[in-house]
Design an enzyme around this catalytic site. Structure first.
Site, mmCIF file in Angstrom:
data_model
loop_
_atom_site.group_PDB
_atom_site.id
_atom_site.type_symbol
_atom_site.label_atom_id
_atom_site.label_comp_id
_atom_site.label_asym_id
_atom_site.label_seq_id
_atom_site.Cartn_x
_atom_site.Cartn_y
_atom_site.Cartn_z
ATOM 1 N N GLY A 1 45.836 44.633 38.195
ATOM 2 C CA GLY A 1 46.170 43.834 36.958
ATOM 3 C C GLY A 1 45.207 42.869 36.513
ATOM 4 N N GLU B 1 41.554 50.607 33.062
ATOM 5 C CA GLU B 1 40.184 50.233 33.523
ATOM 6 C C GLU B 1 39.773 50.016 35.060
ATOM 7 O OE1 GLU B 1 40.169 46.010 31.756
ATOM 8 O OE2 GLU B 1 40.224 46.696 29.728
ATOM 9 N N HIS C 1 49.508 30.302 38.540
ATOM 10 C CA HIS C 1 49.529 31.752 37.382
ATOM 11 C C HIS C 1 50.800 32.112 37.715
ATOM 12 C CE1 HIS C 1 48.609 34.402 40.813
ATOM 13 N NE2 HIS C 1 47.406 33.862 40.927
ATOM 14 N N SER D 1 38.950 45.815 45.712
ATOM 15 C CA SER D 1 38.379 44.530 45.391
ATOM 16 C C SER D 1 37.201 44.392 44.609
ATOM 17 C CB SER D 1 38.776 43.456 46.243
ATOM 18 O OG SER D 1 38.261 42.046 45.883
ATOM 19 N N SER D 2 36.770 43.834 43.573
ATOM 20 C CA SER D 2 35.535 43.879 43.139
ATOM 21 C C SER D 2 34.765 42.819 43.927
ATOM 22 C CB SER D 2 35.464 43.311 41.514
ATOM 23 O OG SER D 2 36.103 42.129 41.478
ATOM 24 N N ARG D 3 35.382 41.725 44.540
ATOM 25 C CA ARG D 3 34.687 40.745 45.366
ATOM 26 C C ARG D 3 34.644 41.209 46.847
ATOM 27 N NH1 ARG D 3 38.580 37.294 42.473
ATOM 28 N NH2 ARG D 3 37.305 35.917 41.252
ATOM 29 N N LYS E 1 45.307 40.082 49.694
ATOM 30 C CA LYS E 1 46.092 39.553 48.540
ATOM 31 C C LYS E 1 47.786 39.404 49.121
ATOM 32 C CE LYS E 1 43.474 38.815 45.188
ATOM 33 N NZ LYS E 1 43.191 37.414 44.462
ATOM 34 N N GLU F 1 45.130 47.311 32.177
ATOM 35 C CA GLU F 1 44.431 47.087 33.310
ATOM 36 C C GLU F 1 44.392 48.197 34.166
ATOM 37 O OE1 GLU F 1 42.840 44.437 34.219
ATOM 38 O OE2 GLU F 1 43.069 43.209 32.434
#
Length: 209
Positions: A50, A69, A91, A39-41, A133, A66
């Site tokens: 995603g 990347e 979402h 996770s970037s956070r 998640k 995605e």
């Protein structure tokens, strides 16, 4: 470091749900191992790669873009596991399966935010996703459920929640009769910048990160 996407555009369907796509990357057609990224956070935790669908982009293209990347992998895109609806965060994520054929040594997110990737067994991945998640655990459960199924769930909407103690599957638009599943095929409106849908410029990080 939180991943930023300058001038990114969030696409919404006619019911106000943000349109996303994700990809379950598997090591082989046995589908025994899946690839997660940090996770970037919270870089000590793991997620399914995603992100948001961009204007005039098909969800299948979003999924492959995605994973390139975020995970630095290329592969053969396979079946769609359905659309996973999270009402809490408003979402809908269309999830695909990809058999990985190439792993790049360096990729966009590894260079810009130090994102890492790692292969996990299904059980290991379920445990990792429960920490950050939990909604994404449903992707893996559907992966296992659909592997030997003759019924396509590509247009099925699965209703999921963030509760890690939620049942094996969230609710879905399926009906079971005599142990056979009959899936409905709800139609999602892809209209942008009209009264039925919307496209909003947004500079915040991706929800999945």
């Amino acid at each position: 470091m939180v991943k930023e996407k300058p001038n990114s555009t969030r696409i919404y369907d006619k019911e106000g749900f943000r349109r996303r796509a994700a990809c379950i990357c598997v090591r082989s057609e046995a589908e025994a191992e899946v690839l997660l990224v940090t996770s970037s956070r919270r870089p000590e935790l793991w997620i399914v790669p995603g992100g948001g669908v961009e204007p005039d982009e098909e969800p299948s293209l979003t999924a492959t873009r995605e994973v390139l990347e975020e995970a630095g992998v290329i592969g053969e895109l396979g079946r769609c596991l359905g659309i996973f609806q999270n009402t809490e965060h408003m979402h809908r994520t269309e999830v695909f399966v990809m058999v990985v054929t190439e792993e790049l040594e360096e990729w966009e997110d590894s260079k810009t935010i130090g994102r890492k990737r790692q292969w996990f067994t299904i059980e290991e991945a379920l445990s990792q996703l429960a920490l950050h998640k939990p909604t994404q655990r449903h992707y893996l459960q559907q992966l296992r459920h659909s592997k030997n199924s003759l019924t396509s769930t590509a247009n099925c909407i699965h209703l999921v929640s963030d509760d890690p103690e939620d049942g094996e599957f969230g609710e879905s638009t399926s009906n079971q009769t005599n142990n056979e599943e009959t899936w409905t095929t709800p139609q999602l409106d892809n209209t942008k910048e009209t009264g039925l849908g919307s496209a909003i410029n947004d500079n915040s990080a991706e929800d999945a990160s």
